[in-house]
Design a protein around this motif. Structure first.
Motif, PDB file in Angstrom:
ATOM      1  N   ASP A 127       0.853  -1.144  -0.561  1.00 24.76           N
ATOM      2  CA  ASP A 127      -0.427  -0.517   0.046  1.00 24.76           C
ATOM      3  C   ASP A 127       0.557   1.087  -0.061  1.00 24.76           C
ATOM      4  O   ASP A 127       1.989   1.734   0.384  1.00 24.76           O
ATOM      5  N   ARG A 128       0.208   2.057  -0.800  1.00 25.74           N
ATOM      6  CA  ARG A 128       1.414   3.044  -1.133  1.00 25.74           C
ATOM      7  C   ARG A 128       1.109   4.345  -1.450  1.00 25.74           C
ATOM      8  O   ARG A 128      -0.088   4.079  -2.000  1.00 25.74           O
ATOM      9  N   PRO A 129       0.380   5.710  -1.412  1.00 28.36           N
ATOM     10  CA  PRO A 129      -0.015   6.630  -2.028  1.00 28.36           C
ATOM     11  C   PRO A 129      -0.318   6.925  -3.302  1.00 28.36           C
ATOM     12  O   PRO A 129       0.385   6.208  -3.504  1.00 28.36           O
TER      13      PRO A 129
ATOM     14  N   GLN B 101     -11.416  -1.584  -4.270  1.00 29.07           N
ATOM     15  CA  GLN B 101     -10.360  -1.604  -4.028  1.00 29.07           C
ATOM     16  C   GLN B 101     -10.164  -1.832  -1.707  1.00 29.07           C
ATOM     17  O   GLN B 101     -11.701  -2.405  -1.235  1.00 29.07           O
ATOM     18  N   HIS B 102      -9.254  -3.173  -1.372  1.00 29.54           N
ATOM     19  CA  HIS B 102      -9.752  -3.213  -0.086  1.00 29.54           C
ATOM     20  C   HIS B 102      -7.670  -2.674   1.052  1.00 29.54           C
ATOM     21  O   HIS B 102      -6.505  -3.007  -0.339  1.00 29.54           O
TER      22      HIS B 102
ATOM     23  N   ASP C 134      -5.227  -3.736   7.852  1.00 29.38           N
ATOM     24  CA  ASP C 134      -4.483  -2.941   8.346  1.00 29.38           C
ATOM     25  C   ASP C 134      -2.924  -2.402   8.280  1.00 29.38           C
ATOM     26  O   ASP C 134      -2.052  -2.819   7.104  1.00 29.38           O
TER      27      ASP C 134
ATOM     28  N   LYS D 279      -6.967 -16.726   3.507  1.00 26.91           N
ATOM     29  CA  LYS D 279      -7.880 -15.372   3.916  1.00 26.91           C
ATOM     30  C   LYS D 279      -8.142 -15.462   1.954  1.00 26.91           C
ATOM     31  O   LYS D 279      -7.421 -14.921   1.417  1.00 26.91           O
TER      32      LYS D 279
ATOM     33  N   ILE E 229      -9.872 -12.381  -0.656  1.00 29.31           N
ATOM     34  CA  ILE E 229     -10.551 -11.342  -0.424  1.00 29.31           C
ATOM     35  C   ILE E 229     -11.653 -11.409  -1.506  1.00 29.31           C
ATOM     36  O   ILE E 229     -11.762 -12.020  -2.873  1.00 29.31           O
TER      37      ILE E 229
END
Lengths: 287, 287, 287, 287
Positions: free
Chosen positions: A15-17, A39-40, A43, A283, A285
């Motif tokens: 994750d990053r901008p 999107q997801h 944490d 898991k 998504i």
């Protein structure tokens, strides 16, 4: 060059901008219109980003191969993405393995014939002969591979060969009552969907309805999951339950369970076929 | 300048390629990280595009006012967008109107106190005195505005004044048993949420549980919707049902219905508070 | 002599022809009108018969004591019945044990005040002080019995004493976070109802929501059951589930779970209060 | 003389003390063992009593004719009962009427073949030819009765004749898209079951999915009911719903609706076949 392409891009990356901006800008530049996006992010500690984008490439002067090559260079590489694109012009090919119970197979064939399940079904494999006629009535080749302790390894190899020769993209265990060995499962990671006749993790293993009856639960369930080498422990795709009471004996639970199994398996297969699922660890998504 | 801003951008505009790219590129340039995004397009004939983006603006050298001004100039204007951004630093203010039934009010207050409903509740207005103590026990001002045919217009004006003075962002009718006049509704378009005690459009109007009993339905329901001047015809936000049988008389239906009303109203209010709802014509998009 | 008696007769006995006839004939002779009747037989091999009859004894020249004495002599004795009759003129007395979470307690108190739960609540016992004010606001005595490893046995004895002195008919563990010892449980067999925050037998023990998150299930649940000395293994009264997805983190599961816990515990307590439950081995018949 | 009879007695009569005693005593005297019993009383003002008793007559020296004759004389006559007994040795005969949609027919045929639906199916009648092959593949006679405004009366008479000649006990309209005239309905009172593709009374009449879409409801449903001459107003047997959102267009609602229709119709037909339904006015008691 295809003149009308709908693609589904699945992404998993740190994750990053700027990820959404980068991907959507790229697709826009390629002449693709984004039809749907989800999107997801996990944490912040784990920091993994997931995205599904469905896009339409209309009369574009670009092939899917070119698009993918450029995407890797300009976006996916720099952002360390694990990704793939499936196209609706590639109709997925689904193998089915089954034993004696017909309800899950029947539901899949029925929805296939009605057009609700946009797949090709090149073959059904069974360790019993009972469902041959049902299968062949739908015009689908049926392969009988009886399994004994002695022949199991050999028959599994034959099943692998049949599935690979049929160019099946994935395999559905529609109440296939044999445990697949690591030798089989390892060939098709994330490509085997099983329906288990309980609300996992409750009543894993054999005889879940009998165990549910003995425990006196007030709901029974079914679970669709990807198969891994940990029996009944693979990533769960979908689950559902039905209410039961003291009036239901084991055979009633089995009958009620059939309806739940059919529905849950169907939903899971449709999600897989529509490229809505990303497996992450143990898991899923499901976009 | 706020140093830590989470915003929720809601967009409605004519569908065309490049919208996601344009918006996400803009936000990226502003230093905003997209936390969640959902989009929806109506059928190609109508061609309307909807999007919700939740973003985080971290230590950015830009205020929310600047961001909005630039967004209008660079993105929203050219793409003919109807849009707004709500920020989590602005905690929404919720007015509640209620009559004699306490269950919906109680559920809202309880979830408010537990922190599940992130709003301020500046006032409760009622046309009866019964729920004063309950309300004031939670430390919330209670206003008694009894309504008769003769005083209705005047009391509605007083309610409008109270709601506006309290700077309430929206109003919840938590089983308020008076029909609001166009003079009231017109002041707060898309800002009044009602809970109707039936599965609309079945059993609109008064006495839905009695009518459901008489018809012999096997499910009863509740509907949360925005209030318009067409009674029980406003855009539906959420609905749910519960199973009933011949064993349930009208009072049983009322009791069962209370639980559904509480749940449906809560879900609708939470969706509104989290800026998940776009009203489009007489329907809602709930992201 | 009571002039207007509603009784609920619960029966468990060996199955044989004539039981319904014998019981209903007896009640008819006593001047009792049968308001509701349910029966259940286990499979022929076990051959156990269960029945619940709700009857109304109107202006009859017979007391409940006389009716019970005659019933034992004429019907229950000859048919080897395990039976008892509860009367609605005896309002059941419910003790509640709770720790820090307020939602289950709140739901019970709320329904008690609204009249939906026809019990008296003579006391609430807690190992923490947090819920004292909430409880006392409802006018109910609150007893603080802090538990440490050293004081557990002593505090349990004090709890037993308090429950017995309050003449409580049964005890509800409304998220009481201590495991009760056999010394406590043995005093109240079939008289302690617990709410477990998972869909048992999945995720028995501590931290079910965390474990559900880790396993990636797509439904979470709650289970109300009678307490026995096998932790989380007692007879199940009711269960329910809610749908979850990858979007829900552990705290979301906890929040969603609260709603299920409230509903399932309420339904179980109401069933117990209305004498609808017969415990048979480790299972329940809920009429 | 049958040597092993299971009967299901359905009773409707004025409520008064002694009914259960009278009936159960009578059955006991006849050597019948009561397997299951359910009862229901309407509110005291109306005062109607309903009961279903399933009993087993083992090696009894009494025929079903004798039992019924004696029951009328000794019990039903004096208590002014409306009653009948169905026996499991009489397998019910089900006619099916259908148009072009195959899902409801398919579900019925499938459950019939799997043994879940213990009926004989002597014929399928359709106003279209499309489902002939599907029907005949199951070995069931298919009758094509095309209907135009000019031929409707005549074709209905032919359908009546076919149903009567086939000795069908009841008829299922499995998405039969013609409105039956009073001349047809009047011949089979309480013997025609229809599946309506909405949650009645919402969206009665034509195009319910389109109307549900236009209204923007968040749940769609299906309703199984007995056919009367008031279109979509007959006694409801069962209903169910599925959750939908702004993402579902009309064709999605139709697809989702198919699954609900199948399930609701199946449950209703099973309840009818097992003699669990009493029609009372425009409502049903479903035991």
């Amino acid at each position: 060059m295809q003149s009308d392409i709908t693609g589904r891009l699945l992404i998993c990356c740190p994750d990053r901008p700027g990820i959404v901006a980068g991907v959507s800008q790229f697709l826009y530049t390629c002449g693709a219109n984004i039809l749907d996006a989800s999107q997801h992010s996990t944490d912040p500690k784990e920091g993994v980003f997931f995205m599904r984008m469905e896009f339409h490439l209309e009369n574009a002067g670009i092939t899917s191969e070119q698009l993918e090559k450029q995407f890797q260079e300009k976006v996916a590489g720099p952002l360390h993405m694990d990704w793939h694109i499936n196209y609706t012009f590639h109709r997925k090919r689904m193998a089915v393995m089954v034993s004696r119970y017909d309800h899950c197979l029947m539901e899949l064939l029925w929805r296939w014939r009605s057009g609700e399940l946009p797949v090709d079904i090149p073959l059904v494999i069974s360790n019993h002969e009972e469902l041959r006629e049902l299968t062949e009535d739908f015009g689908i080749p049926f392969h009988y591979l009886p399994v004994t302790a002695a022949t199991k390894a050999e028959k599994e190899q034959e099943a692998i060969r049949l599935i690979q020769e049929a160019k099946a993209d994935f395999t559905v265990l529609a109440r296939y009552m044999q445990i697949l060995s690591p030798a089989f499962v390892g060939v098709f990671p994330g490509k085997i969907i099983n329906i288990h006749h309980s609300f996992l993790p409750a009543f894993a293993g054999a005889n879940p309805y009998k165990n549910a009856y003995t425990r006196g639960v007030k709901l029974i369930g079914a679970t669709a999951h990807y198969v891994t080498n940990d029996l009944d422990e693979g990533p769960i795709i979908d689950q559902d339950v039905a209410r039961v009471s003291h009036r239901h004996d084991v055979s009633d639970l089995v009958a009620l369970g059939r309806d739940i199994e059919r529905q849950v398996l169907t939903r899971a297969v449709v999600a897989h076929v529509e490229d809505r699922i990303i497996i992450h660890g143990n898991k899923t998504i499901v976009f």
